[in-house]
Design a protein around this motif. Sequence first.
Motif, short mmCIF file in Angstrom:
data_model
loop_
_atom_site.label_atom_id
_atom_site.label_comp_id
_atom_site.label_asym_id
_atom_site.label_seq_id
_atom_site.Cartn_x
_atom_site.Cartn_y
_atom_site.Cartn_z
N SER B 18 0.84 -1.20 0.00
CA SER B 18 0.00 0.00 0.00
C SER B 18 0.88 1.24 0.00
CB SER B 18 -0.91 0.01 1.23
OG SER B 18 -0.14 0.09 2.41
N MET B 19 0.30 2.35 -0.44
CA MET B 19 1.02 3.62 -0.39
C MET B 19 0.04 4.77 -0.52
SD MET B 19 2.92 4.59 -3.94
CE MET B 19 3.40 6.14 -3.18
N THR B 20 0.50 5.94 -0.15
CA THR B 20 -0.29 7.16 -0.28
C THR B 20 0.49 8.19 -1.06
OG1 THR B 20 -1.39 6.77 1.84
CG2 THR B 20 -1.47 9.01 0.95
N LEU B 21 -0.17 8.76 -2.07
CA LEU B 21 0.41 9.87 -2.82
C LEU B 21 -0.17 11.17 -2.28
CD1 LEU B 21 0.57 7.33 -4.76
CD2 LEU B 21 0.50 8.97 -6.64
N LEU B 22 0.71 12.14 -2.08
CA LEU B 22 0.28 13.41 -1.50
C LEU B 22 0.28 14.50 -2.56
CD1 LEU B 22 -0.40 15.28 0.88
CD2 LEU B 22 2.07 15.54 1.24
N CYS B 23 -0.76 15.29 -2.54
CA CYS B 23 -0.87 16.46 -3.41
C CYS B 23 -1.15 17.67 -2.53
CB CYS B 23 -1.99 16.29 -4.42
SG CYS B 23 -2.26 17.73 -5.48
N ALA B 24 -0.38 18.73 -2.73
CA ALA B 24 -0.58 19.96 -1.97
C ALA B 24 -0.62 21.14 -2.92
CB ALA B 24 0.55 20.14 -0.96
N TYR B 64 -8.61 2.56 -5.65
CA TYR B 64 -8.06 3.79 -5.09
C TYR B 64 -9.03 4.37 -4.05
CZ TYR B 64 -5.50 3.64 -9.53
OH TYR B 64 -4.74 3.25 -10.60
N ASN B 65 -8.45 5.05 -3.07
CA ASN B 65 -9.27 5.85 -2.15
C ASN B 65 -8.61 7.21 -1.99
OD1 ASN B 65 -7.42 5.73 0.38
ND2 ASN B 65 -7.67 3.59 -0.19
N VAL B 66 -9.40 8.18 -1.60
CA VAL B 66 -8.90 9.55 -1.47
C VAL B 66 -9.43 10.19 -0.20
CG1 VAL B 66 -8.53 10.07 -3.93
CG2 VAL B 66 -10.80 10.39 -2.90
N SER B 67 -8.74 11.23 0.24
CA SER B 67 -9.23 12.02 1.35
C SER B 67 -8.83 13.48 1.17
CB SER B 67 -8.70 11.49 2.68
OG SER B 67 -7.30 11.62 2.76
N ARG B 68 -9.69 14.38 1.63
CA ARG B 68 -9.46 15.82 1.53
C ARG B 68 -9.81 16.42 2.90
NH1 ARG B 68 -10.87 19.97 -2.60
NH2 ARG B 68 -9.49 21.71 -2.08
N LYS B 71 -8.13 21.76 2.98
CA LYS B 71 -8.41 22.32 1.65
C LYS B 71 -7.20 22.20 0.74
CE LYS B 71 -10.25 26.50 -0.50
NZ LYS B 71 -10.72 27.88 -0.24
N GLN B 72 -6.01 22.37 1.28
CA GLN B 72 -4.83 22.43 0.43
C GLN B 72 -4.28 21.05 0.08
OE1 GLN B 72 -5.13 23.55 3.56
NE2 GLN B 72 -3.20 23.43 4.71
N ASN B 73 -4.77 19.99 0.71
CA ASN B 73 -4.19 18.67 0.48
C ASN B 73 -5.22 17.68 -0.05
OD1 ASN B 73 -1.77 19.58 1.56
ND2 ASN B 73 -2.23 18.83 3.61
N PHE B 74 -4.77 16.84 -0.97
CA PHE B 74 -5.64 15.81 -1.53
C PHE B 74 -4.79 14.54 -1.63
CE2 PHE B 74 -9.33 14.15 -3.06
CZ PHE B 74 -9.52 14.05 -4.44
N LEU B 75 -5.15 13.52 -0.88
CA LEU B 75 -4.36 12.30 -0.80
C LEU B 75 -4.98 11.18 -1.61
CD1 LEU B 75 -3.46 13.99 1.71
CD2 LEU B 75 -3.13 11.83 2.90
N LEU B 76 -4.15 10.45 -2.31
CA LEU B 76 -4.60 9.29 -3.09
C LEU B 76 -3.96 8.05 -2.50
CD1 LEU B 76 -6.06 8.20 -5.70
CD2 LEU B 76 -3.83 8.37 -6.81
N GLY B 77 -4.78 7.07 -2.12
CA GLY B 77 -4.28 5.86 -1.51
C GLY B 77 -4.50 4.63 -2.37
N LEU B 78 -3.50 3.76 -2.35
CA LEU B 78 -3.64 2.45 -2.97
C LEU B 78 -3.52 1.45 -1.83
CD1 LEU B 78 -2.22 4.37 -5.19
CD2 LEU B 78 -1.65 2.22 -6.32
N GLU B 79 -4.58 0.73 -1.54
CA GLU B 79 -4.57 -0.18 -0.40
C GLU B 79 -3.81 -1.47 -0.69
OE1 GLU B 79 -8.68 1.10 1.93
OE2 GLU B 79 -8.56 -0.82 0.86
N SER B 80 -3.95 -1.99 -1.90
CA SER B 80 -3.29 -3.23 -2.28
C SER B 80 -2.91 -3.10 -3.76
CB SER B 80 -4.23 -4.42 -2.07
OG SER B 80 -3.60 -5.63 -2.44
N ALA B 81 -1.68 -2.65 -3.99
CA ALA B 81 -1.27 -2.30 -5.34
C ALA B 81 -1.27 -3.51 -6.27
CB ALA B 81 0.11 -1.66 -5.32
N ALA B 82 -1.66 -3.25 -7.52
CA ALA B 82 -1.67 -4.27 -8.56
C ALA B 82 -0.86 -3.76 -9.76
CB ALA B 82 -3.10 -4.56 -8.99
N PRO B 83 -0.28 -4.67 -10.56
CA PRO B 83 0.49 -4.24 -11.73
C PRO B 83 -0.30 -3.33 -12.67
CG PRO B 83 0.94 -6.53 -11.27
CD PRO B 83 -0.16 -6.12 -10.33
N SER B 84 -1.62 -3.48 -12.72
CA SER B 84 -2.45 -2.63 -13.58
C SER B 84 -2.47 -1.18 -13.12
CB SER B 84 -3.89 -3.16 -13.63
OG SER B 84 -4.45 -3.15 -12.32
N GLN B 85 -1.98 -0.93 -11.92
CA GLN B 85 -1.91 0.44 -11.41
C GLN B 85 -0.58 1.11 -11.71
OE1 GLN B 85 -3.25 -0.69 -7.35
NE2 GLN B 85 -4.96 0.72 -7.70
#
Lengths: 112, 112
Positions: B18-24, B64-68, B71-85
């Motif tokens: 799993s991993m989380t991508l951060l956007c600010a 994918y899952n996301v959380s906000r 206001k300035q941050n938007f996170l994208l999560g992959l709970e169980s990564a697959a090669p198609s991602q």
Amino acid sequence: GQQLNQSPQSMFIQEGEDVSMNCTSSSIFNTWLWYKQDPGEGPVLLIALYKAGELTSNGRLTAQFGITRKDSFLNISASIPSDVGIYFCAGQDMDSNYQLIWGAGTKLIIKP
Amino acid sequence: NAGVTQTPKFRVLKTGQSMTLLCAQDMNHEYMYWYRQDPGMGLRLIHYSVGEGTTAKGEVPDGYNVSRLKKQNFLLGLESAAPSQTSVYFCASSWTTSYGYTFGSGTRLTVV
């Protein structure tokens, strides 16, 4: 679902040549946007169009919102090496509800 | 003025990790988006947010899952990564739904 057809997929041109690319949609759009993506970067907005028939320029770039509201064109005059990249069209129709619809991109390559 | 900042820029994951991508963003934009870009397919919307505390599904939300939370941050999560991602992920923000998306420079993710 919505379809945006962007053509051509790629273009090989000589420096100094003019370039034309276009996008067509399956429905009427109220917004057309043109973006450019350089390698390793995110897309950057070039031109935004909001009215049917609108013709807008940004330096050597000119884009038009088609009068049928189902197409848009981007022209680049006198291409230079830094024009290399991928050009995307994007549009929004009445029912998109926050979502832009994106073309698949036109890759511009300048022959040495 | 940083605009939209994405971290990390590159990542290699094993299948199932799993991993989380951060956007600010520092432009006080209400709208934020996560896209994935695959060769020949343009940009596809994964999830988006119309304001702090809100999220909604885009065209390709599965896996994918996301959380906000701010206001300035938007996170994208992959709970169980697959090669198609395996893809390049772009975050964007905007004042309105149709104008001037500002993109980050992307996260290149490889799932092995």
